[in-house]
Design a protein around this motif. Sequence first.
Motif, PDB file in Angstrom:
ATOM      1  N   LEU A 274      70.447  30.684  49.402  1.00  0.00           N
ATOM      2  CA  LEU A 274      71.161  31.882  48.961  1.00  0.00           C
ATOM      3  C   LEU A 274      70.203  33.057  48.752  1.00  0.00           C
ATOM      4  O   LEU A 274      70.548  34.209  49.040  1.00  0.00           O
ATOM      5  CB  LEU A 274      71.922  31.584  47.666  1.00  0.00           C
ATOM      6  N   ALA A 275      68.986  32.765  48.272  1.00  0.00           N
ATOM      7  CA  ALA A 275      67.990  33.827  48.086  1.00  0.00           C
ATOM      8  C   ALA A 275      67.589  34.443  49.418  1.00  0.00           C
ATOM      9  O   ALA A 275      67.244  35.629  49.491  1.00  0.00           O
ATOM     10  CB  ALA A 275      66.758  33.266  47.373  1.00  0.00           C
ATOM     11  N   VAL A 276      67.637  33.656  50.478  1.00  0.00           N
ATOM     12  CA  VAL A 276      67.337  34.154  51.824  1.00  0.00           C
ATOM     13  C   VAL A 276      68.562  34.843  52.425  1.00  0.00           C
ATOM     14  O   VAL A 276      68.492  35.963  52.941  1.00  0.00           O
ATOM     15  CB  VAL A 276      66.859  32.999  52.739  1.00  0.00           C
ATOM     16  N   ASN A 277      69.717  34.190  52.335  1.00  0.00           N
ATOM     17  CA  ASN A 277      70.918  34.695  53.000  1.00  0.00           C
ATOM     18  C   ASN A 277      71.433  36.007  52.429  1.00  0.00           C
ATOM     19  O   ASN A 277      72.108  36.769  53.135  1.00  0.00           O
ATOM     20  CB  ASN A 277      72.026  33.648  52.945  1.00  0.00           C
ATOM     21  N   VAL A 278      71.139  36.273  51.161  1.00  0.00           N
ATOM     22  CA  VAL A 278      71.598  37.542  50.582  1.00  0.00           C
ATOM     23  C   VAL A 278      70.953  38.735  51.284  1.00  0.00           C
ATOM     24  O   VAL A 278      71.450  39.865  51.220  1.00  0.00           O
ATOM     25  CB  VAL A 278      71.289  37.573  49.066  1.00  0.00           C
ATOM     26  N   GLN A 279      69.871  38.469  52.009  1.00  0.00           N
ATOM     27  CA  GLN A 279      69.143  39.547  52.680  1.00  0.00           C
ATOM     28  C   GLN A 279      69.632  39.806  54.109  1.00  0.00           C
ATOM     29  O   GLN A 279      69.159  40.739  54.756  1.00  0.00           O
ATOM     30  CB  GLN A 279      67.656  39.210  52.704  1.00  0.00           C
ATOM     31  N   ILE A 280      70.566  38.992  54.607  1.00  0.00           N
ATOM     32  CA  ILE A 280      71.100  39.229  55.950  1.00  0.00           C
ATOM     33  C   ILE A 280      71.678  40.635  56.003  1.00  0.00           C
ATOM     34  O   ILE A 280      72.506  41.000  55.160  1.00  0.00           O
ATOM     35  CB  ILE A 280      72.182  38.184  56.288  1.00  0.00           C
ATOM     36  N   PRO A 281      71.255  41.467  56.949  1.00  0.00           N
ATOM     37  CA  PRO A 281      71.720  42.868  56.990  1.00  0.00           C
ATOM     38  C   PRO A 281      73.198  42.993  57.323  1.00  0.00           C
ATOM     39  O   PRO A 281      73.817  42.051  57.840  1.00  0.00           O
ATOM     40  CB  PRO A 281      70.840  43.490  58.078  1.00  0.00           C
ATOM     41  N   SER A 282      73.750  44.148  57.031  1.00  0.00           N
ATOM     42  CA  SER A 282      75.187  44.378  57.220  1.00  0.00           C
ATOM     43  C   SER A 282      75.602  44.246  58.677  1.00  0.00           C
ATOM     44  O   SER A 282      76.712  43.809  58.968  1.00  0.00           O
ATOM     45  CB  SER A 282      75.567  45.764  56.689  1.00  0.00           C
ATOM     46  N   TYR A 283      74.706  44.596  59.639  1.00  0.00           N
ATOM     47  CA  TYR A 283      75.092  44.505  61.045  1.00  0.00           C
ATOM     48  C   TYR A 283      75.205  43.057  61.523  1.00  0.00           C
ATOM     49  O   TYR A 283      75.713  42.788  62.609  1.00  0.00           O
ATOM     50  CB  TYR A 283      74.128  45.294  61.941  1.00  0.00           C
ATOM     51  N   CYS A 284      74.767  42.118  60.663  1.00  0.00           N
ATOM     52  CA  CYS A 284      74.957  40.693  60.952  1.00  0.00           C
ATOM     53  C   CYS A 284      75.962  40.067  59.996  1.00  0.00           C
ATOM     54  O   CYS A 284      76.074  38.842  59.900  1.00  0.00           O
ATOM     55  CB  CYS A 284      73.627  39.947  60.867  1.00  0.00           C
ATOM     56  N   GLY A 285      76.683  40.906  59.269  1.00  0.00           N
ATOM     57  CA  GLY A 285      77.717  40.417  58.372  1.00  0.00           C
ATOM     58  C   GLY A 285      77.244  40.071  56.982  1.00  0.00           C
ATOM     59  O   GLY A 285      77.973  39.410  56.229  1.00  0.00           O
TER      60      GLY A 285
ATOM     61  N   CYS B 239      66.603  31.577  59.434  1.00  0.00           N
ATOM     62  CA  CYS B 239      67.615  32.623  59.250  1.00  0.00           C
ATOM     63  C   CYS B 239      67.406  33.750  60.255  1.00  0.00           C
ATOM     64  O   CYS B 239      68.376  34.271  60.831  1.00  0.00           O
ATOM     65  CB  CYS B 239      67.549  33.160  57.814  1.00  0.00           C
ATOM     66  N   ILE B 240      66.167  34.130  60.500  1.00  0.00           N
ATOM     67  CA  ILE B 240      65.877  35.189  61.473  1.00  0.00           C
ATOM     68  C   ILE B 240      66.270  34.745  62.877  1.00  0.00           C
ATOM     69  O   ILE B 240      66.834  35.525  63.661  1.00  0.00           O
ATOM     70  CB  ILE B 240      64.386  35.573  61.403  1.00  0.00           C
ATOM     71  N   GLU B 241      66.014  33.492  63.200  1.00  0.00           N
ATOM     72  CA  GLU B 241      66.429  32.974  64.509  1.00  0.00           C
ATOM     73  C   GLU B 241      67.956  33.011  64.650  1.00  0.00           C
ATOM     74  O   GLU B 241      68.479  33.393  65.706  1.00  0.00           O
ATOM     75  CB  GLU B 241      65.923  31.539  64.687  1.00  0.00           C
ATOM     76  N   ASP B 242      68.652  32.636  63.591  1.00  0.00           N
ATOM     77  CA  ASP B 242      70.117  32.673  63.618  1.00  0.00           C
ATOM     78  C   ASP B 242      70.619  34.106  63.781  1.00  0.00           C
ATOM     79  O   ASP B 242      71.582  34.356  64.521  1.00  0.00           O
ATOM     80  CB  ASP B 242      70.689  32.064  62.338  1.00  0.00           C
ATOM     81  N   MET B 243      69.992  35.049  63.081  1.00  0.00           N
ATOM     82  CA  MET B 243      70.416  36.443  63.191  1.00  0.00           C
ATOM     83  C   MET B 243      70.167  36.984  64.592  1.00  0.00           C
ATOM     84  O   MET B 243      70.987  37.749  65.130  1.00  0.00           O
ATOM     85  CB  MET B 243      69.679  37.301  62.149  1.00  0.00           C
ATOM     86  N   SER B 244      69.046  36.594  65.200  1.00  0.00           N
ATOM     87  CA  SER B 244      68.741  37.036  66.559  1.00  0.00           C
ATOM     88  C   SER B 244      69.782  36.518  67.542  1.00  0.00           C
ATOM     89  O   SER B 244      70.257  37.257  68.419  1.00  0.00           O
ATOM     90  CB  SER B 244      67.340  36.558  66.974  1.00  0.00           C
ATOM     91  N   GLU B 245      70.148  35.255  67.366  1.00  0.00           N
ATOM     92  CA  GLU B 245      71.169  34.671  68.240  1.00  0.00           C
ATOM     93  C   GLU B 245      72.512  35.374  68.046  1.00  0.00           C
ATOM     94  O   GLU B 245      73.219  35.668  69.018  1.00  0.00           O
ATOM     95  CB  GLU B 245      71.305  33.179  67.944  1.00  0.00           C
ATOM     96  N   TYR B 246      72.857  35.670  66.798  1.00  0.00           N
ATOM     97  CA  TYR B 246      74.119  36.346  66.501  1.00  0.00           C
ATOM     98  C   TYR B 246      74.129  37.760  67.089  1.00  0.00           C
ATOM     99  O   TYR B 246      75.130  38.204  67.659  1.00  0.00           O
ATOM    100  CB  TYR B 246      74.309  36.404  64.984  1.00  0.00           C
ATOM    101  N   SER B 247      72.994  38.434  66.973  1.00  0.00           N
ATOM    102  CA  SER B 247      72.901  39.797  67.488  1.00  0.00           C
ATOM    103  C   SER B 247      72.995  39.824  69.012  1.00  0.00           C
ATOM    104  O   SER B 247      73.627  40.710  69.595  1.00  0.00           O
ATOM    105  CB  SER B 247      71.585  40.447  67.037  1.00  0.00           C
ATOM    106  N   ARG B 248      72.367  38.833  69.660  1.00  0.00           N
ATOM    107  CA  ARG B 248      72.465  38.764  71.120  1.00  0.00           C
ATOM    108  C   ARG B 248      73.903  38.502  71.561  1.00  0.00           C
ATOM    109  O   ARG B 248      74.370  39.021  72.572  1.00  0.00           O
ATOM    110  CB  ARG B 248      71.528  37.673  71.656  1.00  0.00           C
ATOM    111  N   PHE B 249      74.620  37.716  70.749  1.00  0.00           N
ATOM    112  CA  PHE B 249      76.027  37.448  71.056  1.00  0.00           C
ATOM    113  C   PHE B 249      76.860  38.721  70.951  1.00  0.00           C
ATOM    114  O   PHE B 249      77.755  38.958  71.768  1.00  0.00           O
ATOM    115  CB  PHE B 249      76.565  36.388  70.088  1.00  0.00           C
ATOM    116  N   LEU B 250      76.548  39.558  69.947  1.00  0.00           N
ATOM    117  CA  LEU B 250      77.296  40.804  69.771  1.00  0.00           C
ATOM    118  C   LEU B 250      76.901  41.870  70.769  1.00  0.00           C
ATOM    119  O   LEU B 250      77.686  42.758  71.090  1.00  0.00           O
ATOM    120  CB  LEU B 250      77.085  41.347  68.349  1.00  0.00           C
ATOM    121  N   HIS B 251      75.663  41.807  71.265  1.00  0.00           N
ATOM    122  CA  HIS B 251      75.147  42.832  72.180  1.00  0.00           C
ATOM    123  C   HIS B 251      74.750  42.170  73.503  1.00  0.00           C
ATOM    124  O   HIS B 251      73.584  42.162  73.889  1.00  0.00           O
ATOM    125  CB  HIS B 251      73.938  43.553  71.565  1.00  0.00           C
ATOM    126  N   LYS B 252      75.734  41.629  74.167  1.00  0.00           N
ATOM    127  CA  LYS B 252      75.457  40.914  75.415  1.00  0.00           C
ATOM    128  C   LYS B 252      74.893  41.818  76.492  1.00  0.00           C
ATOM    129  O   LYS B 252      74.229  41.363  77.419  1.00  0.00           O
ATOM    130  CB  LYS B 252      76.745  40.252  75.919  1.00  0.00           C
TER     131      LYS B 252
END
Length: 318
Positions: A98-109, A136-149
């Motif tokens: 949770l201490a890590v996930n709270v930092q996920i930026p808004s563009y990744c939800g 978490c950074i790897e997950d965000m990168s994958e999510y961002s690539r999915f949104l910006h194909k």
Amino acid sequence: MKKTPVFYRDLKNSDSEALESLNVPSRISRFDNGEGSQTIIHGAQNAWDMLQEESSLTRITTSCADLDNILGGGITCKEVTEIGGVPGIGKTQMGIQLAVNVQIPSYCGGLGGKAIYIDTEGSFMVERALQVAEACIEDMSEYSRFLHKDLQAFQVGMQSKDILENIYYFRVCSYTEQIALINYLDKFITEHRDVKVVIIDSITFHFRQDFDDLALRTRVLSGMALKLMKVAKTFSLAVVLLNQVTTKHTEGSFQLGLALGDSWSHSCTNRIILYWNGNERYAYIDKSPSLRSASAPYSVTSRGIRNSASNFKRAKMM
């Protein structure tokens, strides 16, 4: 003749003294500013506004979709959530996640916030936090690539170093330090307005070790709980209290229960109990004003908290 009310008669107050006492609250709720009396009680809110506010509450993902699902999307801000369970079930792992996930930026939800981690047991592992941050950074990168194909190389603007720098860590070694730190939270968060979660691991440790006067302990803990509730609402953040288990005698048998007893359970908005079901970890919503009681499986992996796999085996953490 008019009778004096029983509770005043027992105190041996006269009728006039009783009426005078009843008038005190109305007098102290007003003040004279030179232009007449004005009420100082304010803050009324209608139920519709409260409903709209609750529907827009932000949440912190646990990185386990099944667990997020029963939580309505994750750990809710403006509320105090207690997470308890037996040793080795993954309480500290959940706190670090949770201490890590709270930092996920808004563009990744996410919330794009920062975390306060209060460690009373010395169980926080910075190496583990680094592992979870990298995943978490790897997950965000994958999510961002999915949104910006359409983009060939989309890079998340965060590094693991940034995530670790955004976790404010406090090590407390006694209940007096713990009380002092919680009283200091108002000032610290006022100076760091981007804090969106406060994690205490664990809330009970020093109070079980050092406190002999149980009545005093109950009063101190109640005051601490009220302070944490106020912090959660004032700063629109989530407070997460990790708790230990204890053995209690019920109906002729001994059972495991969360520490500090039933009275402490009223000190939090939500209560989640982590437990083993065979070789699989489960989370159970034991108490919540807005969520129904439900269970969800989860697992603790090298990447952090994740969905449970059917072939998951209980293994020693790396």
